[in-house]
Design a protein around this motif. Structure first.
Motif, mmCIF file in Angstrom:
data_model
loop_
_atom_site.group_PDB
_atom_site.id
_atom_site.type_symbol
_atom_site.label_atom_id
_atom_site.label_comp_id
_atom_site.label_asym_id
_atom_site.label_seq_id
_atom_site.Cartn_x
_atom_site.Cartn_y
_atom_site.Cartn_z
ATOM 1 N N GLY A 7 91.772 56.331 60.817
ATOM 2 C CA GLY A 7 91.557 57.453 61.729
ATOM 3 C C GLY A 7 90.125 57.505 62.225
ATOM 4 N N LEU A 11 88.871 57.035 66.152
ATOM 5 C CA LEU A 11 88.033 58.015 66.840
ATOM 6 C C LEU A 11 86.722 57.397 67.313
ATOM 7 C CD1 LEU A 11 88.602 61.111 64.531
ATOM 8 C CD2 LEU A 11 89.581 60.699 66.787
ATOM 9 N N GLU A 12 86.141 56.537 66.483
ATOM 10 C CA GLU A 12 84.902 55.863 66.876
ATOM 11 C C GLU A 12 85.144 54.896 68.027
ATOM 12 O OE1 GLU A 12 83.761 54.259 63.120
ATOM 13 O OE2 GLU A 12 82.582 56.035 62.595
ATOM 14 N N SER A 15 85.227 56.941 71.213
ATOM 15 C CA SER A 15 83.866 57.324 71.615
ATOM 16 C C SER A 15 83.111 56.139 72.184
ATOM 17 C CB SER A 15 83.089 57.889 70.428
ATOM 18 O OG SER A 15 83.636 59.090 70.007
ATOM 19 N N ALA A 67 79.600 62.694 72.737
ATOM 20 C CA ALA A 67 80.308 62.069 71.616
ATOM 21 C C ALA A 67 79.735 60.688 71.318
ATOM 22 C CB ALA A 67 81.796 61.967 71.925
ATOM 23 N N GLN A 71 77.951 59.366 67.876
ATOM 24 C CA GLN A 71 78.451 58.206 67.154
ATOM 25 C C GLN A 71 77.366 57.152 66.950
ATOM 26 O OE1 GLN A 71 81.235 55.784 69.222
ATOM 27 N NE2 GLN A 71 81.392 54.340 67.545
ATOM 28 N N CYS A 106 81.396 73.236 68.646
ATOM 29 C CA CYS A 106 82.491 72.683 69.446
ATOM 30 C C CYS A 106 83.592 73.718 69.671
ATOM 31 C CB CYS A 106 83.055 71.428 68.790
ATOM 32 S SG CYS A 106 81.947 70.017 68.854
ATOM 33 N N VAL A 148 85.984 68.806 72.962
ATOM 34 C CA VAL A 148 87.016 68.065 72.228
ATOM 35 C C VAL A 148 86.500 66.694 71.811
ATOM 36 C CG1 VAL A 148 89.286 66.974 72.454
ATOM 37 C CG2 VAL A 148 88.948 69.306 73.257
ATOM 38 N N THR A 149 85.901 65.953 72.742
ATOM 39 C CA THR A 149 85.431 64.605 72.408
ATOM 40 C C THR A 149 84.297 64.642 71.388
ATOM 41 O OG1 THR A 149 83.953 64.538 74.334
ATOM 42 C CG2 THR A 149 86.149 63.587 74.600
ATOM 43 N N LEU A 152 85.859 65.313 68.033
ATOM 44 C CA LEU A 152 86.507 64.117 67.492
ATOM 45 C C LEU A 152 85.485 63.126 66.941
ATOM 46 C CD1 LEU A 152 89.307 63.516 70.155
ATOM 47 C CD2 LEU A 152 89.569 64.394 67.822
ATOM 48 N N THR A 155 84.348 64.481 63.744
ATOM 49 C CA THR A 155 85.380 64.308 62.723
ATOM 50 C C THR A 155 85.321 62.904 62.130
ATOM 51 O OG1 THR A 155 86.793 65.923 63.834
ATOM 52 C CG2 THR A 155 87.869 64.418 62.277
ATOM 53 N N ALA A 156 85.115 61.902 62.975
ATOM 54 C CA ALA A 156 84.988 60.520 62.482
ATOM 55 C C ALA A 156 83.784 60.406 61.553
ATOM 56 C CB ALA A 156 84.860 59.549 63.647
#
Length: 190
Positions: A7, A11-12, A15, A67, A71, A106, A148-149, A152, A155-156
């Motif tokens: 996951g 997600l990464e 991005s 995002a 990252q 966010c 959202v981005t 995410l 979250t990653a």
């Protein structure tokens, strides 16, 4: 564990791909702005649509690039203490930073911009300038999409921090060796 790592990687990857696409937006911005300047100074002419397209591209690059900046660790961070921390300390900071700061920001961005974007979509808002671009509603949609981005990407980062925190400390220095849990997950994927 494998599910979490996959996951995080997905997600990464999202991005990363978005960031590479946005790099082309900046090139388009430079070219279009050069055309606007050339039109203005060489031909004593102009185009409002071209000028607004630079604004649209800049808005997209900035809002959707958040995002990618998170990252790649290109965001602004006060590194007074963070840079001296070991991997577990950094994982704690990243995990708590996501839960206490990034996730609430966010959520606030998404909730506060949602109606703003919906109102724009309901009338298919256009530029107030004659000859401007018709898709102002698309530009305003970038605000909730950015939330959202960014969420995410956070979250990653949070998943990676959790995997590192769940790692049992080993006799080998953590700063030298790759955490065993992450290594085991990567080996299981291969």
């Amino acid at each position: 564990m494998l599910f979490l790592m996959r996951g995080a990687r997905a997600l990464e990857s999202l991005s990363s791909r978005t960031g590479h696409l946005l790099a082309w937006f900046t090139w388009a911005m430079v070219l279009i702005q050069s055309c606007v300047v050339a039109l203005r100074h060489l031909f004593d002419s102009g185009s409002i649509a071209l000028q607004e397209s630079v604004i649209y591209l800049h808005g997209a690059a900035f809002m959707l690039g958040l995002a990618y900046a998170l990252q790649t660790d290109a965001h602004v961070r006060v590194d007074v203490f963070y840079r001296r921390m070991g991997p577990r300390g950094k994982a704690w900071v990243n995990a708590l930073g996501f839960l206490l700061f990034l996730l609430p920001v966010c959520t606030f961005m998404l909730l506060s911009s949602w109606q703003f974007a919906l109102n724009s979509w309901s009338v298919l808002e256009e530029s107030a300038n004659a000859g401007g671009l018709p898709g102002v509603f698309l530009l305003k949609s970038l605000i909730p999409l950015a939330a959202v981005t960014l969420g995410l990407a956070g979250t990653a980062q949070f998943i990676r921090a959790l995997l590192q925190l769940m790692e049992v400390s080993s006799p080998v220095s953590e700063s030298v060796a790759k955490p065993r849990l992450l290594k085991q997950v990567e080996e299981a994927e291969a």
